[in-house]
Design a protein around this motif. Structure first.
Motif, PDB file in Angstrom:
ATOM      1  N   TRP A 218       1.635   4.009  -2.033  1.00 50.10           N
ATOM      2  CA  TRP A 218       1.078   4.631  -3.237  1.00 50.10           C
ATOM      3  C   TRP A 218       2.085   5.538  -3.935  1.00 50.10           C
ATOM      4  O   TRP A 218       2.025   5.691  -5.163  1.00 50.10           O
TER       5      TRP A 218
ATOM      6  N   VAL B 179      -9.139  -0.524  -2.766  1.00 47.02           N
ATOM      7  CA  VAL B 179      -8.675  -0.886  -1.425  1.00 47.02           C
ATOM      8  C   VAL B 179      -9.585  -0.292  -0.358  1.00 47.02           C
ATOM      9  O   VAL B 179      -9.817  -0.904   0.694  1.00 47.02           O
ATOM     10  N   ASP B 180     -10.128   0.886  -0.614  1.00 45.57           N
ATOM     11  CA  ASP B 180     -11.074   1.473   0.345  1.00 45.57           C
ATOM     12  C   ASP B 180     -12.278   0.559   0.546  1.00 45.57           C
ATOM     13  O   ASP B 180     -12.806   0.427   1.661  1.00 45.57           O
TER      14      ASP B 180
ATOM     15  N   VAL C 192      -3.672   5.815  -9.737  1.00 45.52           N
ATOM     16  CA  VAL C 192      -3.470   5.387  -8.349  1.00 45.52           C
ATOM     17  C   VAL C 192      -4.741   5.608  -7.536  1.00 45.52           C
ATOM     18  O   VAL C 192      -5.113   4.784  -6.693  1.00 45.52           O
ATOM     19  N   HIS C 193      -5.450   6.706  -7.799  1.00 45.71           N
ATOM     20  CA  HIS C 193      -6.713   6.962  -7.096  1.00 45.71           C
ATOM     21  C   HIS C 193      -7.724   5.851  -7.383  1.00 45.71           C
ATOM     22  O   HIS C 193      -8.457   5.412  -6.482  1.00 45.71           O
TER      23      HIS C 193
ATOM     24  N   THR D 110      -6.693   2.893  -5.288  1.00 41.73           N
ATOM     25  CA  THR D 110      -6.957   3.080  -3.855  1.00 41.73           C
ATOM     26  C   THR D 110      -8.453   2.985  -3.565  1.00 41.73           C
ATOM     27  O   THR D 110      -8.844   2.591  -2.453  1.00 41.73           O
ATOM     28  N   SER D 111      -9.291   3.332  -4.544  1.00 40.29           N
ATOM     29  CA  SER D 111     -10.734   3.181  -4.336  1.00 40.29           C
ATOM     30  C   SER D 111     -11.102   1.725  -4.119  1.00 40.29           C
ATOM     31  O   SER D 111     -11.975   1.404  -3.304  1.00 40.29           O
TER      32      SER D 111
ATOM     33  N   ARG E  26       0.844  -1.203   0.000  1.00 41.13           N
ATOM     34  CA  ARG E  26       0.000   0.000   0.000  1.00 41.13           C
ATOM     35  C   ARG E  26       0.882   1.258   0.000  1.00 41.13           C
ATOM     36  O   ARG E  26       0.549   2.276   0.615  1.00 41.13           O
TER      37      ARG E  26
END
Length: 707
Positions: A279, A317-318, A310-311, A314-315, A277
């Motif tokens: 980023w 992973v959220d 990357v956003h 990460t979404s 994680r």
């Protein structure tokens, strides 16, 4: 579940939903809802872009709330789940839709094995596995045993115990199981790496008089060599899939993956950064001009720049903090990679798995500039995209150890870092300047002193790589420019030369040989002869080396002596000579070339592919025409070898690169084919004699067969 920044939060039940709706009417009048767009839909799920509008009771101003709504329906069509996202979180909404609908109601453990694999993925290792399975099920012991060559190794790794066996010990262990009357196995490929590695799930079952019904499931990693022969099989327990994947990756990195180190390094950095994680490290894998094209039916819009990509990740992973990326199939090239992969983890109390295909395009440093994403059933499209990446410019000479050493040397020259310049000369370095007005040979110390004077003068080299030979030799054209005070740049001193450079196993220069601009032929000969004396050259067929020397020296008698009677020359170029089925006619073709250009020379520029059966290279013929004027012809040359001698030569136009490479693979011998010898030829003659009416010959043939 309301994911909006200022939403209602999470809750459940009809009463909770009723209170949320009532809250809207308490703060606004004239409420109205509308569908703006259906983003994704299937019988039990719907993702829409939604707008709620009205007038605020406090202040009286109009408002619009734009957002995404995700609905899931039960078997009666009633809403059983609603999730809401801010309008700028469309990627998170799509990722959530994928997570909730992919394999809905079915965990990854209960899904059939093929459900996570991409159709159409096969390589030499999966085909070797199929041959093992088929000969086993056919109870063909001789055929089965023949698939294990000398040097084969089997490794059994149940849990933490490792047992390694050679070919003979493995076959002894297999024999009793093989001879069980109902011994049978099935296999399912799960993952591949390149062309020579595969991970498969194997199911075996069998019974015998002394053993009741038995069955076992396990995993195997199969590795083959460039001929498709088995190198190793590593076995794992069924629940050791992570360890099996690690073994697959380790062997790939040590084998085929070494041919593309920069691409492999970027892929490893991406996987490590995502797992950690990290980023910032993940973003560093991508160029600032990154473009992500999503061809999936329910994919994202086009993303630009590392931050946007990357956003998006990460979404995911959220929504699923334990999300992991598993690589099922991997192929690398000089400028990109193809991944068939799957995101998997848990979300909302259940497991999910989202397979996808990635094609990425990389620059010379390994940095990613473009990403294309596909669904599993778009594999052909993904392969076509990857194929375009793999189609190199035939005139772009790929780097080798010598070109990389030259890059480091030139960087040091431009930085005027004399210590770094000196470090790249081996103690045995020799500079042989064969230019007519120089004729000087220098050792390392003299060469470094001379280079110091050149650097201090401000002279700068520009280089053009003309050819490579193996990994340690290059032929280059060097143009030196030295500034002169008080004159325009166009009047600066200039010098041109050809130079052959050789490096050692550590990438340090051991020789540099300079030639006048008109001595191009001599420079080409020098590089070839140095290559022929090297370890790489000594490993080549002596007859091929002799043929190249004979052609270079225009000695047609020696050329003919190197060629077998069944030699074939096929000029497939559009303006070529066509097919010549006899070696004498090839010699006539060469004679005509030398008549048109008495100084013509044929020179490989670089090698594209090589194996036991042949070699494919980009080559050129150049020289001076008899009637005046220089010429150069660049083409693809495919040589094949048989019994230690050249068997054929085929020429292709540069634009027919794919056809030439396909032909190279087509001519690769079948690893299961047994070449003829005197015994097989005698048997053929006996059978022919029998067919011709010779009762004696026929009787012998039948008696041998019966025996």
């Amino acid at each position: 579940m309301d994911h909006r920044t200022t939403g209602f939060g999470s809750g459940g039940g009809v009463d909770w939903m009723r209170r949320c709706i009532a809250t809207g009417y308490e703060v606004a009048d004239d409420l109205a809802d509308r569908f703006d767009d259906v983003v994704a839909a299937q019988p039990d799920a719907l993702l829409v872009r939604w707008t709620t509008s009205g007038k605020e009771r406090i202040g009286g101003g109009p408002f619009e709330w734009r957002h995404f709504r995700l609905f899931l329906f039960d078997s009666d069509g009633l809403v059983r789940r609603v999730e809401v996202f801010d309008v700028d979180r469309h990627i998170a909404a799509l990722a959530r839709y994928d997570a909730l609908t992919m394999g809905a109601g079915q965990s990854t453990e209960t899904r059939p094995p093929h459900a996570t694999g991409a159709p159409g993925i096969a390589n030499a290792a999966t085909r070797a596995g199929e041959r093992l399975r088929d000969t086993w099920n056919a109870h063909d012991w001789e055929g089965f045993a023949a698939l294990f060559p000398k040097g084969f190794r089997a490794v059994d790794r149940p849990q933490s115990v490792a047992l390694e066996l050679d070919r003979e010990r493995l076959l002894v262990g297999y024999r009793s199981v093989f001879e069980m009357p109902t011994s049978r196995q099935t296999s399912e490929p799960l993952a591949t790496r390149g062309g020579r590695l595969a991970l498969s799930r194997v199911h075996w079952e069998g019974t015998s008089d002394s053993v009741g019904p038995s069955e076992i499931d396990f995993l195997i990693v199969v590795e083959v060599d460039e001929r498709g022969d088995l190198v190793a099989i590593v076995s794992f327990d069924l629940d050791e899939r992570d360890a099996a994947h690690a073994e697959l990756d380790r062997r790939y990195a040590a084998g085929e993956g070494r041919a593309h180190p920069r691409i492999a390094a970027t892929a490893s950095a991406f996987l490590r950064a995502f797992a950690d994680r990290n980023w910032d490290e993940l973003a560093a894998c991508f160029a600032s001009d990154l473009v992500v094209h999503d061809h999936r039916r329910l994919g994202w819009e086009t993303l630009r720049g590392p931050a946007a990509y990357v956003h998006a990740l990460t979404s995911l992973v959220d929504l699923a903090p334990d999300a992991r990326l598993r690589l099922d199939h991997v192929e690398l090239s000089d400028c990109g990679l193809l991944w068939v992969a799957a995101w998997h983890g848990t979300q909302g109390g259940g497991a999910f798995e989202t397979p996808w295909i990635i094609v990425s395009e990389h620059d010379a440093s390994g940095t990613v500039h473009r990403v294309d994403q596909y669904d599993l059933d778009q594999l052909d499209d993904a392969r076509a995209c990857f194929g375009e990446l793999r189609r190199p410019d035939p005139l772009r000479i790929p780097p080798n150890a010598a070109t990389r050493a030259l890059d480091r040397w030139q960087n040091a020259i431009e930085a005027r870092n004399l210590d770094a310049v000196q470090a790249w000369y081996a103690p045995v370095f020799v500079f042989d300047d064969r230019r007519r007005l120089v004729r000087v040979e220098s050792d390392r110390e003299m060469a470094i002193a001379n280079m110091r004077l050149i650097v201090e003068s401000g002279a700068r080299p520009s280089r053009t790589i003309l050819a490579t030979a193996g990994d340690r030799l290059i032929l280059q054209r060097v143009h030196w420019t030295a500034p002169r005070e008080g004159v325009a740049p166009s009047s600066h001193s200039r010098a041109d030369e050809f130079e052959v450079d050789e490096v050692d196993h550590e990438g340090r220069f051991i020789a540099a040989i300079a030639f006048d601009p008109e001595d191009r032929r001599a420079a080409s000969v020098e590089m070839f002869e140095r290559w022929a004396r090297s370890d790489a050259g000594r490993s080549q067929l002596a007859s091929v080396i002799e043929l190249r020397r004979a052609i270079r020296e225009r000695d047609l008698v020696r050329v003919r002596a190197t060629l077998p009677e069944d030699f074939v020359f096929h000029d497939r170029r559009r303006l070529g000579a066509g097919r010549v089925a006899r070696p004498d006619e090839y010699v006539v073709w060469l004679a005509a070339l030398f008549e048109q250009s008495p100084d013509a020379i044929m020179e490989p520029i670089y090698e594209l592919a090589a194996a036991h059966h042949g070699a494919l290279s980009v080559a050129r013929t150049f020289g001076t025409l008899a009637q005046g004027g220089e010429f150069e012809s660049v083409f693809l040359a495919l040589w094949t070898f048989r019994n230690g001698r050249p068997a054929s030569l085929e020429l292709f136009d540069l634009e027919d690169f794919n056809a030439a490479h396909a032909r190279f693979e087509e001519l690769r011998p079948d690893p299961l084919h047994v070449p003829p010898n005197e015994a097989t030829r005698s048997a053929c003659r006996l059978h022919e004699a029998g067919d011709g009416g010779s009762s004696g010959g026929s009787g012998i043939a039948r008696s041998r067969g019966a025996g």
